[in-house]
Design a protein around this motif. Structure first.
Motif: not given
Length: 313
Positions: A112-119, A152-158, A195-198
């Motif tokens: 999922r994208s960062s926004e989808e995962l946050l949702g 699950v808490t990752s918010h990656r640069y996209e 793996l969780s941040h990049r």
């Protein structure tokens, strides 16, 4: 249709993913008592002779059929859900099992994208009055816990930018870690951080550099670390990963969890990358995804899956 052909067709209607409701109505509904008895006698895979001289359904097949009748309903309900709710419920169902489904947790967190995962995390809060991360920390008592919480808490640069020198340096981190036989990779803080941040583009560059350095693909070298292998596949080559899941699930000789994977993948990827998944599937397995669904699925469930994937044509 001859009786022999009707028996064969009915057996297929009872055997695949989903059930052929129309055949039950047009054929089984018209059979008299004698025809139904002949079918029971001639289908020992479904029925067995009781010691009191009657043919009884095998209990396992009764349970299996109940699940197959529900398969279309489950697919329709999941497809109709808001994606945030759908993913929140996928996380919860994976955690509720006696042995949590790490593969579903990883798949949902990494594709999922960062926004989808946050949702999904917001929906999880609303639905269950807990956070995903606290439930993962509570349910998992193994080395994978730290990695899963981080994913699950990752918010990656996209964005499009990739620091190629950094990607190369971090590919070397994996090379060195895999050479160290004493190192537990899944608990390695540097591996978990990368793996969780990049960003996913960064990780794909890292994946390419690893191949240049070693001659092997990173996920292949992680065969002994199945959790990390799946994480890398979901982040770096999701279409290949989903193709593997589909070919493994679209069979008659797999367990219920594997069968459920077909619904999950097709429904969740229908509006995302189904076109690329179908192309990858055809390239890898020499048959099309629609043809494979036609081969093993039945009835309205089959029609629903085919309709969903045809949108990407």
């Amino acid at each position: 249709m001859s009786e022999a052909n009707a028996y064969a067709a009915l057996t297929k209607a009872f055997s695949g993913l989903g059930v052929d409701e129309n055949l039950f109505i047009s054929t089984l509904g018209k059979w008299n008592r004698h025809q139904r008895e002949i079918y029971r006698v001639s289908t020992p895979g479904f029925f067995k002779e009781d010691e009191r001289q009657f043919q009884r359904w095998d209990d396992h097949h009764i349970l299996q059929l109940r699940q197959e009748f529900l398969r279309l309903k489950d697919a329709v309900v999941i497809y109709t859900m808001h994606p945030w709710e759908r993913d929140g419920r996928l996380f919860k169902e994976a955690l509720l099992l006696k042995v949590p489904q790490l593969n579903v947790l990883i798949e949902t967190a990494c594709t999922r994208s960062s926004e989808e995962l946050l949702g999904a995390r917001r929906a999880y809060h609303s639905l269950f009055d807990h956070s995903i991360e606290e439930d993962i920390a509570h349910r998992l008592q193994n080395p994978e816990r730290k990695l899963l919480v981080a994913l699950v808490t990752s918010h990656r640069y996209e964005g499009p930018r990739v620091n190629d020198d950094l990607a190369k340096a971090e590919a070397k981190v994996f090379v060195n870690a895999l050479k160290d036989a004493k190192k537990n990779l899944i608990e390695d803080e540097e591996i978990v951080r990368i793996l969780s941040h990049r960003s996913k583009l960064h990780l794909k560059a890292l994946y390419s550099h690893y191949k240049e350095m070693t001659g092997n693909y990173l996920d292949e070298d992680l065969d002994g670390e199945l959790t990390l292998k799946q994480v890398v596949q979901c982040l770096c080559s999701p279409q290949a990963y989903f193709s593997n899941i589909l070919i493994a699930s679209l069979r008659l000789d797999v367990d219920e969890s594997a069968k459920d994977s077909a619904t999950r993948v097709i429904v969740t990827r229908a509006d995302v990358d189904m076109k690329q998944i179908k192309e990858e599937f055809h390239s890898k397995y020499g048959t099309t995804l629609p043809a494979k669904i036609e081969e093993v699925a039945n009835g309205s469930y089959k029609d629903f899956l085919l309709t969903i994937i045809s949108k990407s044509d």
